[in-house]
Design an enzyme around this catalytic site. Sequence first.
Site, PDB file in Angstrom:
ATOM      1  N   THR A 196       0.845  -1.205   0.000  1.00 27.95           N
ATOM      2  CA  THR A 196       0.000   0.000   0.000  1.00 27.95           C
ATOM      3  C   THR A 196       0.880   1.255   0.000  1.00 27.95           C
ATOM      4  O   THR A 196       0.627   2.203  -0.746  1.00 27.95           O
ATOM      5  CB  THR A 196      -0.926  -0.010   1.247  1.00 27.95           C
ATOM      6  OG1 THR A 196      -1.698  -1.205   1.211  1.00 27.95           O
ATOM      7  CG2 THR A 196      -1.839   1.190   1.279  1.00 27.95           C
ATOM      8  N   ASN A 238      -5.725  -9.958  -7.422  1.00 31.45           N
ATOM      9  CA  ASN A 238      -5.782 -10.698  -6.156  1.00 31.45           C
ATOM     10  C   ASN A 238      -7.047 -11.539  -5.998  1.00 31.45           C
ATOM     11  O   ASN A 238      -7.044 -12.529  -5.287  1.00 31.45           O
ATOM     12  CB  ASN A 238      -5.660  -9.732  -4.973  1.00 31.45           C
ATOM     13  CG  ASN A 238      -6.517  -8.496  -5.116  1.00 31.45           C
ATOM     14  OD1 ASN A 238      -6.404  -7.770  -6.111  1.00 31.45           O
ATOM     15  ND2 ASN A 238      -7.374  -8.255  -4.157  1.00 31.45           N
ATOM     16  N   GLN A 276       0.653  -9.621  -6.113  1.00 31.69           N
ATOM     17  CA  GLN A 276       0.148 -10.998  -6.194  1.00 31.69           C
ATOM     18  C   GLN A 276       0.912 -11.839  -7.215  1.00 31.69           C
ATOM     19  O   GLN A 276       0.572 -13.007  -7.428  1.00 31.69           O
ATOM     20  CB  GLN A 276      -1.348 -11.002  -6.536  1.00 31.69           C
ATOM     21  CG  GLN A 276      -2.228 -10.408  -5.451  1.00 31.69           C
ATOM     22  CD  GLN A 276      -2.268 -11.247  -4.172  1.00 31.69           C
ATOM     23  OE1 GLN A 276      -1.800 -12.393  -4.140  1.00 31.69           O
ATOM     24  NE2 GLN A 276      -2.819 -10.691  -3.108  1.00 31.69           N
ATOM     25  N   SER A 301       5.211  -6.908  -1.947  1.00 34.69           N
ATOM     26  CA  SER A 301       4.928  -6.931  -0.503  1.00 34.69           C
ATOM     27  C   SER A 301       5.447  -8.225   0.112  1.00 34.69           C
ATOM     28  O   SER A 301       5.136  -9.320  -0.383  1.00 34.69           O
ATOM     29  CB  SER A 301       3.412  -6.833  -0.300  1.00 34.69           C
ATOM     30  OG  SER A 301       3.111  -6.903   1.077  1.00 34.69           O
ATOM     31  N   GLY A 302       6.223  -8.091   1.211  1.00 32.47           N
ATOM     32  CA  GLY A 302       6.857  -9.258   1.833  1.00 32.47           C
ATOM     33  C   GLY A 302       5.900 -10.359   2.256  1.00 32.47           C
ATOM     34  O   GLY A 302       6.143 -11.536   2.011  1.00 32.47           O
ATOM     35  N   HIS A 303       4.762  -9.958   2.867  1.00 31.74           N
ATOM     36  CA  HIS A 303       3.920 -10.999   3.480  1.00 31.74           C
ATOM     37  C   HIS A 303       3.158 -11.848   2.470  1.00 31.74           C
ATOM     38  O   HIS A 303       2.501 -12.815   2.848  1.00 31.74           O
ATOM     39  CB  HIS A 303       2.978 -10.397   4.540  1.00 31.74           C
ATOM     40  CG  HIS A 303       1.811  -9.621   4.028  1.00 31.74           C
ATOM     41  ND1 HIS A 303       0.544 -10.135   4.015  1.00 31.74           N
ATOM     42  CD2 HIS A 303       1.701  -8.364   3.537  1.00 31.74           C
ATOM     43  CE1 HIS A 303      -0.306  -9.218   3.547  1.00 31.74           C
ATOM     44  NE2 HIS A 303       0.380  -8.141   3.246  1.00 31.74           N
ATOM     45  N   THR A 339      13.162   5.117  10.414  1.00 33.30           N
ATOM     46  CA  THR A 339      14.214   4.133  10.705  1.00 33.30           C
ATOM     47  C   THR A 339      13.830   2.772  10.125  1.00 33.30           C
ATOM     48  O   THR A 339      12.681   2.344  10.247  1.00 33.30           O
ATOM     49  CB  THR A 339      14.432   4.043  12.228  1.00 33.30           C
ATOM     50  OG1 THR A 339      14.737   5.361  12.687  1.00 33.30           O
ATOM     51  CG2 THR A 339      15.575   3.104  12.568  1.00 33.30           C
ATOM     52  N   CYS A 384      -9.484  -7.806   2.155  1.00 30.30           N
ATOM     53  CA  CYS A 384      -9.881  -6.479   2.618  1.00 30.30           C
ATOM     54  C   CYS A 384     -11.392  -6.300   2.538  1.00 30.30           C
ATOM     55  O   CYS A 384     -11.952  -5.446   3.179  1.00 30.30           O
ATOM     56  CB  CYS A 384      -9.209  -5.404   1.772  1.00 30.30           C
ATOM     57  SG  CYS A 384      -7.443  -5.604   1.701  1.00 30.30           S
TER      58      CYS A 384
HETATM   59  N1  PLP Z   1      -1.996  -4.806  -3.916  1.00 27.14           N
HETATM   60  C1  PLP Z   1      -2.537  -6.018  -4.110  1.00 27.14           C
HETATM   61  C2  PLP Z   1      -2.747  -6.520  -5.498  1.00 27.14           C
HETATM   62  C3  PLP Z   1      -2.897  -6.818  -3.004  1.00 27.14           C
HETATM   63  O1  PLP Z   1      -3.428  -8.011  -3.210  1.00 27.14           O
HETATM   64  C4  PLP Z   1      -2.684  -6.304  -1.709  1.00 27.14           C
HETATM   65  C5  PLP Z   1      -3.102  -7.083  -0.518  1.00 27.14           C
HETATM   66  O2  PLP Z   1      -3.911  -7.996  -0.596  1.00 27.14           O
HETATM   67  C6  PLP Z   1      -2.125  -5.036  -1.560  1.00 27.14           C
HETATM   68  C7  PLP Z   1      -1.783  -4.320  -2.692  1.00 27.14           C
HETATM   69  C8  PLP Z   1      -1.856  -4.450  -0.207  1.00 27.14           C
HETATM   70  O3  PLP Z   1      -0.742  -5.107   0.353  1.00 27.14           O
HETATM   71  P1  PLP Z   1      -0.121  -4.679   1.761  1.00 27.14           P
HETATM   72  O4  PLP Z   1      -0.876  -5.435   2.786  1.00 27.14           O
HETATM   73  O5  PLP Z   1       1.311  -5.106   1.700  1.00 27.14           O
HETATM   74  O6  PLP Z   1      -0.264  -3.219   1.878  1.00 27.14           O
END
Ligand code: PLP
Length: 382
Positions: free
Chosen positions: A69, A149, A179, A199-201, A240, A328
Site C-alpha cells: 500500500t 488478487n 500478487q 509486498s513481503g507478506h 528508521t 480487505c
Molecule cells: N496490492 C494487491 C494486489 C494486493 O493483493 C494487496 C493485498 O492484498 C495489496 C496491494 C496491499 O498489500 P499490503 O498489505 O502489503 O499493503
Amino acid sequence: MIYLDNNATTCLSEGVKKCIRDNLDLYANPSSIYKESKEAAEKILSARKSVAKLINAPYEDILFTGCATESNNTVFCTCCNSTKFSQPHIIVSAVEHSAILETAKYYEKYHNIQLTILPVDSFGRIDENKLVSAIQDNTVLVSIMLVNNEIGNIYPIKDYVKAVKKKNPYTLFHTDATQAIGKMLVDISALGVDFLTLSGHKFHAPKGVGALYVKNLKEFKDFVPFMKGGHQENSHRAGTENILSILAMGVAAEETKAFCSYDLIAQLRDEIESKICAFKAIPVRIIGDTEHRSCNTSCVLYQGISGIDICNMINSIADVCISSGSACNSVELKPSHVMNALNIDGIPIRISLSRYTTKDEINKFCNALFMTINKLKQGVNK
Ligand code: PLP
C-alpha cells in the site's frame, strides 16, 4: 487447519524464521556511525540485492517501504506532485486493489487529478485499444496490476507498456506485482515498467515490509517521497529501517527466486477445479480469464449460495481457511468492486494456494467443500 488463503497472506518460511531468530540482537540504528550500525547497514544492502535479483533489477533501484500500500502511494505521490501539468491525468483499471483505487480517488478529490478508470469485460480482461485511446498529452501515470488478487488474471503488462509509450513516451507505467511474486517469474527488463510494487507478506516474509522498484532511482530528480522526514533510503523514504523484516524479506526473495515449480501449483489448482466442476449439486462457474491466470488462484461462484456462507461454514466444520473476494472486503456483505467490474451478481469463494500446499490438503479441502455445499443447499431448497 487447511490454509488456502495465500492471496490474503502467507506463512513465514523456515528460512525466514531462522533469519529473524539469528538477527534478534541486531538492534543498532543503521544510520549511526559505530561498527554495529555498519553491520546493520551492510545486511540491509545484502537484502536489497536479494530483492533486486528476484525481479532482475539493479539493486540501486529498490526502495524498502512498509507494505505494498505504501509503495503504491509513493508512486502516486511522485507522479501527482512532480508534474508540469495543472491537471495531470492518471489511468487505472477497475479491478485494481483498493490500495490503488482509493489512492487514485483521493488524488482526484483533493489534488485536482483527472482520473480514468478502465473497464474490464466479464472475464476481467482489459481492452488494450481502450487503454491506448485513453492516453492523453497530460497522462502522467498508468497503473495496472500484474496479477489480480481476487480472480488471478495475469495482465500483459509488457504489451501495455509498449503501447502506452508509443502513444506518449512521457507517460510513466506502474504495475502492482504484489500478487505475482512467488507465483510466476517477474523480470523488470522484460516488463519495461517504470515502477513495480511488491509486498513481503505475500511471499513468506513478515507483514509490514514491502518494496518499490523505481527505474533509475538515482537519476529520478522529481522523486517525491511519500514518507517525509529523515534521510533513510537515500532520502527517498524517511523512517528508521525495519531491519528484521527487511532481512527476512531478503531471505524470502532468495527462496522465491530458487523456486520455479509453478506448474506443480497449477496442477493442484486444476485438480481442485475439475473436482468442483464434476460435483454437480449446484450450478457453479470459475470466474476470470482461465487462459491467463496465476497458477495459485481459483475464484468459484456457486449459484444462489454466498461465498461468505461457504467460508464461514467450511471454517467451522473443517477448519479450512479460504476467502470470499479479497481479504480487505471480507467484512462487507456485498460483491466486491472486482465482481461489480465483471458484472457478476454474486459472492464467489477464492481459493489461493502456495508452494507449501499439498495434494492431501487439496483432497481434504474438496471433501469439506462438498459437505458444506450440500448443507447450504438444503437451506436454499427449504
Ligand atoms: N496490492 C494487491 C494486489 C494486493 O493483493 C494487496 C493485498 O492484498 C495489496 C496491494 C496491499 O498489500 P499490503 O498489505 O502489503 O499493503
